[in-house]
Scaffold this motif. Structure first.
Motif, PDB file in Angstrom:
ATOM      1  N   HIS A 115       0.763  -1.180   0.017  1.00  0.00           N
ATOM      2  CA  HIS A 115      -0.115  -0.037  -0.021  1.00  0.00           C
ATOM      3  C   HIS A 115       0.872   1.220  -0.048  1.00  0.00           C
ATOM      4  O   HIS A 115       0.406   2.377  -0.559  1.00  0.00           O
ATOM      5  CB  HIS A 115      -0.891  -0.160   1.249  1.00  0.00           C
ATOM      6  N   ASP A 116       2.049   1.070   0.432  1.00  0.00           N
ATOM      7  CA  ASP A 116       2.893   2.262   0.616  1.00  0.00           C
ATOM      8  C   ASP A 116       4.130   2.177  -0.732  1.00  0.00           C
ATOM      9  O   ASP A 116       4.998   2.983  -0.455  1.00  0.00           O
ATOM     10  CB  ASP A 116       3.623   2.566   1.845  1.00  0.00           C
ATOM     11  N   ASP A 117       3.943   1.717  -1.873  1.00  0.00           N
ATOM     12  CA  ASP A 117       4.704   1.576  -2.937  1.00  0.00           C
ATOM     13  C   ASP A 117       5.206   3.010  -3.107  1.00  0.00           C
ATOM     14  O   ASP A 117       4.295   3.989  -3.116  1.00  0.00           O
ATOM     15  CB  ASP A 117       4.300   0.772  -4.000  1.00  0.00           C
ATOM     16  N   ASP A 118       6.362   3.266  -3.703  1.00  0.00           N
ATOM     17  CA  ASP A 118       6.816   4.677  -4.147  1.00  0.00           C
ATOM     18  C   ASP A 118       6.368   5.087  -5.484  1.00  0.00           C
ATOM     19  O   ASP A 118       6.396   6.074  -5.823  1.00  0.00           O
ATOM     20  CB  ASP A 118       8.353   4.864  -3.902  1.00  0.00           C
ATOM     21  N   TYR A 119       5.744   3.977  -6.311  1.00  0.00           N
ATOM     22  CA  TYR A 119       5.131   4.260  -7.646  1.00  0.00           C
ATOM     23  C   TYR A 119       3.978   4.084  -7.622  1.00  0.00           C
ATOM     24  O   TYR A 119       3.593   2.791  -7.305  1.00  0.00           O
ATOM     25  CB  TYR A 119       6.175   3.288  -8.549  1.00  0.00           C
ATOM     26  N   ILE A 120       3.240   4.672  -8.657  1.00  0.00           N
ATOM     27  CA  ILE A 120       2.323   4.332  -9.092  1.00  0.00           C
ATOM     28  C   ILE A 120       2.287   3.374 -10.655  1.00  0.00           C
ATOM     29  O   ILE A 120       3.408   3.575 -11.205  1.00  0.00           O
ATOM     30  CB  ILE A 120       1.186   5.595  -9.344  1.00  0.00           C
ATOM     31  N   VAL A 157      -2.433   3.723  -1.795  1.00  0.00           N
ATOM     32  CA  VAL A 157      -3.015   4.799  -1.119  1.00  0.00           C
ATOM     33  C   VAL A 157      -2.262   5.214   0.057  1.00  0.00           C
ATOM     34  O   VAL A 157      -2.294   6.328   0.698  1.00  0.00           O
ATOM     35  CB  VAL A 157      -4.559   4.722  -0.955  1.00  0.00           C
ATOM     36  N   GLY A 158      -1.445   4.298   0.692  1.00  0.00           N
ATOM     37  CA  GLY A 158      -0.482   4.473   1.852  1.00  0.00           C
ATOM     38  C   GLY A 158      -1.256   4.145   2.984  1.00  0.00           C
ATOM     39  O   GLY A 158      -0.666   4.599   4.278  1.00  0.00           O
ATOM     40  N   ASP A 159      -2.422   3.814   3.305  1.00  0.00           N
ATOM     41  CA  ASP A 159      -3.247   3.703   4.305  1.00  0.00           C
ATOM     42  C   ASP A 159      -3.547   1.960   4.681  1.00  0.00           C
ATOM     43  O   ASP A 159      -4.640   1.827   5.298  1.00  0.00           O
ATOM     44  CB  ASP A 159      -4.466   4.449   4.300  1.00  0.00           C
TER      45      ASP A 159
END
Length: 431
Positions: free
Chosen positions: A204-209, A237-239
């Motif tokens: 969810h916290d990958d640095d790349y889309i 989304v980072g969440d």
């Protein structure tokens, strides 16, 4: 049953990113602004949730705090997958655009922007479903009527009337207000359809889309894998979740027969296991929305009504992004309207308002017409297949394409690629 009549300098209909930005900038210009939203916050919208550096620039210009500790997930760039190639391209930061993107759900983003508009002095009224314009003796819009909606999302039976010198339609793709003011969609502009859902995922916290240029599904009963229509994305989304979706343009031959739920299910089933996408990790249904592109509703100003965002068909045909363009339009709209309302006579005010279409076309028109040609090309599956096969392995070419597709050239000066993109946009007639 008598109607309540409320007045303002400007009415903005729709509190999405375009409407909220317009209202915030107008209020910052010292105008009395009413922002009418048919739902109540927080509310969801169907979108990819990925914000390119172009959108980040608009958030910065607007003065919205975008610290990571406030829930914004930063991205370094775009990971492209297709033709057996996997390539990571960093966002090309320059003097115009920051070197990072952001991801934020529309559930959060839209409320953040609407509340920000309130802090600037906007009067936000939720659960106001604008149903029709109020016209003066010339046929110019001078207000709107709205149905008051209940907490259950249904009309209460009450109506309210609002009056203003200028009205902005930022009420989305269907834009009831635009239609009632004789602004039908143009059939000569591309239209897209996008669908998305959410999954819980350890990445969810990958640095790349991610952008998937080919959607492969495993063949059934031992048959070979199948290439399905459309392109896909993954936006971490980072969440704890990721926004996963796919889109297709109406220039593609499969557009009318596109069973998006089946394509999505089969594509996700073949995803790398580390994402952990599947029925058990899916959050909510797959939902779809139209993507109106290339100013597909015109004129952008006429008889007191300006169009912003999806209401004016402002989605980028290269990448399906609409948030940056809507917020840009809000900035330009506010400048035009504030300038108009500072003029002494109705004739002078009207002359300034009439400049809005040319302002928007100078900003995005040539670029959109380039995108219209691009959309026609990639609608041909053979051209798309050749582009993926021969273009993807060349990193320098892909860096240039990323800058074109996300519309990220440095606006003045810059390197050779910036000057080429700007020259192409200027040389392409806006229409």
């Amino acid at each position: 049953m008598g109607e309540q009549v409320e007045t303002a300098d400007v009415i903005v209909v729709g509190a999405g990113p375009g409407g909220a930005s317009t209202a915030a900038y107008l209020a910052a210009h010292g105008l009395d602004v009413l922002l009418l939203e048919k739902a109540s916050f927080p509310r969801d919208k169907i979108c990819g949730d990925g914000l390119t550096p172009r959108a980040v620039r608009e958030l910065i210009s607007l003065g919205v705090p975008i610290r990571e500790e406030d829930g914004w997930h930063r991205t370094k760039g775009l990971r492209i997958l297709g033709g057996g190639v996997r390539m990571e391209l960093d966002w090309p930061g320059n003097a115009t655009f920051p070197p990072y993107g952001l991801v934020r759900t529309r559930m959060d983003l839209d409320e953040i922007l609407a509340r920000h508009a309130e802090t600037r002095g906007t009067r936000l009224i939720e659960r106001m479903n604008v149903s029709e314009p109020v016209l003066d003796h010339r046929g110019h819009i001078c207000g709107v009527r709205a149905k008051v909606m209940g907490e259950n999302g249904r009309p209460t039976g009450q109506t309210r009337e609002f009056r203003a010198q200028v009205v902005v339609a930022a009420d989305g793709n269907s834009s009831r207000l635009s239609l009632s003011m004789d602004r039908p969609k143009r059939d000569d502009r591309p239209m897209g359809v996008a669908v998305r859902t959410y999954y819980t995922t350890p990445r969810h916290d990958d640095d790349y889309i991610e952008s998937w240029l080919e959607l492969w599904a495993k063949g059934e009963n031992g048959e070979q894998d199948v290439l399905m229509p459309g392109y896909g994305w993954i936006f971490p989304v980072g969440d704890g979740t990721a926004n996963v979706g796919l889109g297709i343009l109406d220039t593609a031959k499969d557009f009318g027969t596109f069973d998006y739920k089946d394509v999505m299910r089969r594509w996700v089933a073949g995803m790398p296991e580390e994402w952990e996408f599947g029925e058990e990790t899916q959050i909510g249904p797959i939902r779809g929305a139209a993507l109106p592109m290339c100013f597909n509703r015109q004129p952008l100003y006429d008889r007191g009504l300006l169009l912003v965002g999806d209401a004016g068909g402002m989605v980028n045909p290269f990448n399906g992004e609409g948030i940056a363009e809507a917020m840009e339009a809000g900035r330009h709209t506010a400048e035009v309207v504030a300038s108009a309302l500072a003029r002494a006579t109705p004739g002078e005010r009207e002359a300034v308002l009439q400049s809005y279409p040319s302002v928007m076309k100078a900003s995005l028109g040539g670029y959109y017409m380039l995108g219209k040609q691009f959309a026609t090309l990639i609608g041909n599956p053979e051209i798309m297949r050749l582009a993926v096969r021969y273009g993807l392995p060349r990193k320098a070419l892909m860096r240039l394409l990323l800058k074109i597709m996300a519309n990220l050239p440095q606006e003045r000066g810059g390197g050779l690629d910036d000057r080429i993109i700007n020259a192409l946009s200027r040389a392409t007639p806006a229409a």
